[in-house]
Motif scaffolding. Structure first.
Motif, mmCIF file in Angstrom:
data_model
loop_
_atom_site.group_PDB
_atom_site.id
_atom_site.type_symbol
_atom_site.label_atom_id
_atom_site.label_comp_id
_atom_site.label_asym_id
_atom_site.label_seq_id
_atom_site.Cartn_x
_atom_site.Cartn_y
_atom_site.Cartn_z
ATOM 1 N N THR A 1 5.140 -2.470 16.428
ATOM 2 C CA THR A 1 4.325 -1.992 15.305
ATOM 3 C C THR A 1 4.961 -0.844 14.536
ATOM 4 N N GLU A 2 6.247 -0.594 14.774
ATOM 5 C CA GLU A 2 6.965 0.432 14.011
ATOM 6 C C GLU A 2 7.748 -0.194 12.858
ATOM 7 N N ALA A 3 7.570 -1.499 12.619
ATOM 8 C CA ALA A 3 8.401 -2.212 11.648
ATOM 9 C C ALA A 3 7.913 -2.035 10.214
ATOM 10 N N VAL A 4 8.873 -1.869 9.310
ATOM 11 C CA VAL A 4 8.621 -1.777 7.869
ATOM 12 C C VAL A 4 9.732 -2.560 7.165
ATOM 13 N N ALA A 5 9.613 -2.745 5.850
ATOM 14 C CA ALA A 5 10.666 -3.436 5.098
ATOM 15 C C ALA A 5 10.788 -2.829 3.716
ATOM 16 N N THR A 6 12.006 -2.895 3.174
ATOM 17 C CA THR A 6 12.197 -2.504 1.781
ATOM 18 C C THR A 6 11.621 -3.604 0.888
ATOM 19 N N LEU A 7 11.351 -3.252 -0.352
ATOM 20 C CA LEU A 7 10.638 -4.158 -1.257
ATOM 21 C C LEU A 7 11.615 -4.878 -2.182
ATOM 22 N N GLY A 8 12.365 -5.796 -1.603
ATOM 23 C CA GLY A 8 13.292 -6.578 -2.415
ATOM 24 C C GLY A 8 14.468 -5.792 -2.931
ATOM 25 N N THR A 9 14.724 -4.649 -2.358
ATOM 26 C CA THR A 9 15.846 -3.824 -2.775
ATOM 27 C C THR A 9 16.545 -3.277 -1.548
ATOM 28 N N ALA A 10 17.748 -2.789 -1.724
ATOM 29 C CA ALA A 10 18.469 -2.199 -0.601
ATOM 30 C C ALA A 10 17.842 -0.861 -0.225
ATOM 31 N N LEU A 11 18.114 -0.425 0.992
ATOM 32 C CA LEU A 11 17.694 0.905 1.411
ATOM 33 C C LEU A 11 18.480 1.919 0.587
ATOM 34 N N THR A 12 17.787 2.865 -0.035
ATOM 35 C CA THR A 12 18.455 3.830 -0.908
ATOM 36 C C THR A 12 18.107 5.255 -0.502
ATOM 37 N N THR B 1 5.053 0.665 -12.011
ATOM 38 C CA THR B 1 3.868 1.181 -12.703
ATOM 39 C C THR B 1 3.673 2.641 -12.298
ATOM 40 N N LYS B 2 2.615 3.248 -12.816
ATOM 41 C CA LYS B 2 2.299 4.614 -12.414
ATOM 42 C C LYS B 2 2.037 4.710 -10.919
ATOM 43 N N LEU B 3 1.539 3.614 -10.352
ATOM 44 C CA LEU B 3 1.205 3.609 -8.932
ATOM 45 C C LEU B 3 2.340 3.070 -8.058
ATOM 46 N N PHE B 4 3.167 2.212 -8.631
ATOM 47 C CA PHE B 4 4.117 1.440 -7.828
ATOM 48 C C PHE B 4 5.559 1.813 -8.149
ATOM 49 N N ASN B 5 6.254 2.395 -7.166
ATOM 50 C CA ASN B 5 7.686 2.683 -7.272
ATOM 51 C C ASN B 5 8.344 2.120 -6.020
ATOM 52 N N LYS B 6 8.964 0.940 -6.160
ATOM 53 C CA LYS B 6 9.462 0.230 -4.982
ATOM 54 C C LYS B 6 10.575 0.979 -4.259
ATOM 55 N N SER B 7 11.242 1.901 -4.947
ATOM 56 C CA SER B 7 12.332 2.644 -4.309
ATOM 57 C C SER B 7 11.833 3.748 -3.384
ATOM 58 N N ARG B 8 10.535 4.033 -3.450
ATOM 59 C CA ARG B 8 9.985 5.085 -2.583
ATOM 60 C C ARG B 8 8.963 4.536 -1.601
ATOM 61 N N LEU B 9 8.818 3.216 -1.568
ATOM 62 C CA LEU B 9 7.816 2.592 -0.703
ATOM 63 C C LEU B 9 8.478 1.697 0.331
ATOM 64 N N LEU B 10 7.816 1.527 1.440
ATOM 65 C CA LEU B 10 8.248 0.598 2.479
ATOM 66 C C LEU B 10 7.048 -0.258 2.863
ATOM 67 N N TYR B 11 7.216 -1.564 2.804
ATOM 68 C CA TYR B 11 6.125 -2.467 3.134
ATOM 69 C C TYR B 11 5.716 -2.297 4.602
ATOM 70 N N TYR C 1 0.828 -1.201 0.000
ATOM 71 C CA TYR C 1 0.000 0.000 0.000
ATOM 72 C C TYR C 1 0.866 1.257 0.000
ATOM 73 N N SER C 2 0.297 2.337 -0.507
ATOM 74 C CA SER C 2 0.948 3.639 -0.385
ATOM 75 C C SER C 2 0.918 4.068 1.073
ATOM 76 N N THR C 3 1.616 5.151 1.395
ATOM 77 C CA THR C 3 1.651 5.618 2.787
ATOM 78 C C THR C 3 0.259 5.988 3.287
ATOM 79 N N SER C 4 -0.642 6.293 2.359
ATOM 80 C CA SER C 4 -2.003 6.667 2.761
ATOM 81 C C SER C 4 -2.976 5.499 2.721
ATOM 82 N N GLY C 5 -2.480 4.300 2.397
ATOM 83 C CA GLY C 5 -3.332 3.122 2.467
ATOM 84 C C GLY C 5 -3.980 2.705 1.180
ATOM 85 N N GLY C 6 -3.571 3.248 0.044
ATOM 86 C CA GLY C 6 -4.118 2.820 -1.241
ATOM 87 C C GLY C 6 -3.294 1.686 -1.830
ATOM 88 N N ALA C 7 -3.959 0.645 -2.349
ATOM 89 C CA ALA C 7 -3.246 -0.484 -2.935
ATOM 90 C C ALA C 7 -2.463 -0.031 -4.163
#
Length: 550
Positions: A266-277, A223-233, A196-202
């Motif tokens: 509940t503060e845990a997040v993860a990168t999406l198959g990429t290193a932290l950039t 995609t237009k919606l999905f940029n794994k380098s700017r998202l955290l799971y 999801y985006s930071t605001s909760g949109g898939a």
């Protein structure tokens, strides 16, 4: 078309600091925020964002506008596309006077198929049992929306039955097209983790194989919606705790995040198959949390932690590193009921800077003088990237780890001939940047020699001579080759630096001629006139003037 009232409602619901902060790092500066301008290269921040006026302006290149203008310029989008991008980022539903949009269609595909994935999990005992065996509770499965995707034919059949156009599913990253235009599913026979985006949109999915596929995890494509380098799971679920507790835990995988949350972290997040950039930094900065890197203790985990800790330290973050022992990951420990042990590891996290120093220095054999010298150079390079106050605070520790005197870190020290610490005077930087460029681009040497004599380089004349002679193993040239302080210029930049260098050279030459009592009057008059009325004006007009030896 997008309804105008809907656009105004979107504008009123977003904050420019938050919008721009999703793309670049902003730092508080009085009532405003500042950053290095993303539209032109600069090292001193001149890009200002005003929360009170909801506008931005760069005093360097002159760009400015509101949130929509920023997204348009940065992402190279049209006005409607920027509106839709913002609406997607903030999970805002736009109204259309006619038709719909690619963004709304993609969002509809993602939301519909996510509900189907969740339903499939309940009908697949193997996938469900895998999750339960990993210690994941039913409540966590529901909270994170974990699902299952079956075979590709089932995916396409579902999309058709739900009247979801297959081209829109391609745009959403659910399908791809092969040769001959044949559609196929990107995820098949995998446990799905909705992203999801930071605001909760898939925006996309991660998928974990349960059929021993060589690729254990794969993600949706860009995609237009999905940029794994700017998202955290997991950020959408973690952000409230992150802001409240001023802490953020970065781990390596989806299951780690799920299990961390299940155990109360509940503060845990993860990168999406990429290193932290660096692209993650604006999101990590939100709420100004302490960042804990919680990685596996294997070789790959240590390497990833070191790289991330270096980047966070240099960027001014506070935090620490936890490496989980004996090849175990956080999910394993929590599943075994060792949540308290995990909590203890988190409390005792090694602070970022000491972690980097220890990992950097202990990578060398300190009993070997040359290796020790190299370790010193690596540690000093890292410290030089920190603020002066922080650097000074860690010099004693670094000196102790190396077994050297803290005095070696003084400004005048030149401890390593292989990576020489050159003087940072402006003239030196110009000369060394010219030499660095010629070292990397020897084809430019002849054009430089047309306008500059070796002796004009003063204390660096020997380096220049060695460079011209092709003495690549000259110690100073080797030091320059590995020193990132000096930039490699393109031909246009080189000409600009050469002009400035020559103007300063002839200014100094003019003063020396005026003061020299041994030059005959007629010759002195000629040289002064030549430099003042011919050479320097031509240089200032942008012309590279051939070297005048007399």
């Amino acid at each position: 078309m997008i309804d105008n009232a809907s656009i105004e409602s979107l504008k009123n619901s977003i904050d420019i600091v938050d919008v721009i902060g999703n793309f670049i790092e902003l730092k508080k500066a009085g009532a405003n925020y500042k950053a290095n301008c993303p539209f032109h290269g600069e090292k001193t921040p001149s890009f200002v964002v005003s929360p009170s006026k909801q506008i931005y302006h760069c005093f360097g290149c002159g760009v400015g506008g509101d949130s929509i203008k920023f997204v348009m310029e940065l992402e190279k989008l049209s006005y409607p596309e920027a509106i839709e991008k913002l609406a997607s980022m903030y999970n805002f539903s736009l109204n259309y006077t006619k038709g719909s949009s690619d963004y709304s269609d993609a969002k509809r595909v993602l939301e519909t198929i996510q509900a189907w994935y969740v339903k499939n999990l309940e009908n697949n005992p193997t996938a469900k049992q895998y999750l339960l065996d990993r210690g994941i509770a039913q409540s966590s499965i529901e909270r994170f929306g974990i699902g299952y995707v079956p075979d590709g034919n089932s995916v396409i059949h579902f999309l058709n039955s739900a009247l979801l156009p297959l081209p829109k599913a391609v745009e959403a990253g659910i399908l791809a097209q092969g040769e001959g235009g044949r559609y196929y599913a990107r995820l098949v026979e995998r446990i799905t983790f909705p992203i999801y985006s930071t605001s909760g949109g898939a925006v996309g999915f991660g998928g974990r194989t349960i059929t021993n596929h060589p690729a254990k995890y794969i993600n949706s494509p860009q995609t237009k919606l999905f940029n794994k380098s700017r998202l955290l799971y997991g950020y959408d679920l973690a952000k409230e705790s992150i802001y409240k507790n001023k802490k953020l835990i970065v781990c390596e995988g989806y299951l780690d995040v799920v299990m961390f949350h299940q155990a109360g972290f509940t503060e845990a997040v993860a990168t999406l198959g990429t290193a932290l950039t660096a692209e993650h930094l604006p999101l990590l900065r939100k709420g100004d949390p302490k960042v804990i890197l919680a990685y596996d203790g294997d070789k790959a985990g240590v390497a990833a932690a070191l790289k991330a800790a270096q980047m966070l330290s240099v960027s001014g973050f506070d935090g620490g590193v936890v490496l989980f022992p004996d090849g175990q990951d956080p999910a394993d420990l929590i599943a075994k009921g060792q949540s308290e042990a995990v909590a203890k590891l988190l409390r005792e996290a090694k602070p970022l800077i000491p972690f980097v120093l220890e990992q950097t220095i202990y990578a060398y054999n300190l009993h070997d003088p040359r290796a020790k010298e190299a370790a010193f150079g690596a540690a000093k390079q890292f410290l030089d990237g920190l603020s002066q106050i922080i650097k000074d605070a860690y010099i004693p520790m670094t000196a102790t780890l190396l077994g050297v005197s803290p005095a070696l870190f003084g400004k005048q020290t030149q401890p390593n001939r292989a990576k020489e610490s050159f003087s940072q005077k402006r003239d030196d930087v110009a000369q060394l940047s010219i030499l660095k460029t010629l070292l990397e681009k020897p084809e430019l040497i002849d054009s430089v020699l047309d306008v500059i004599d070796v002796n004009m380089f003063g204390g660096y004349a020997a380096m220049f001579s060695a460079l011209i002679s092709g003495e690549k193993e000259h110690p100073h040239l080797m030091g320059l080759a590995v020193d990132d302080t000096f930039q490699i210029m393109d031909e246009a930049e080189l000409q600009g630096v050469l002009r400035n260098f020559l103007i300063k050279h002839y200014d100094m030459k003019l003063k020396n001629i005026v003061a020299d009592q041994t030059i005959p009057f007629e010759k002195k008059s000629f040289l002064i006139r030549k430099i003042k009325t011919d050479i320097i004006p031509r240089l200032k007009r942008g012309e590279l003037v051939a070297f005048e030896g007399n």
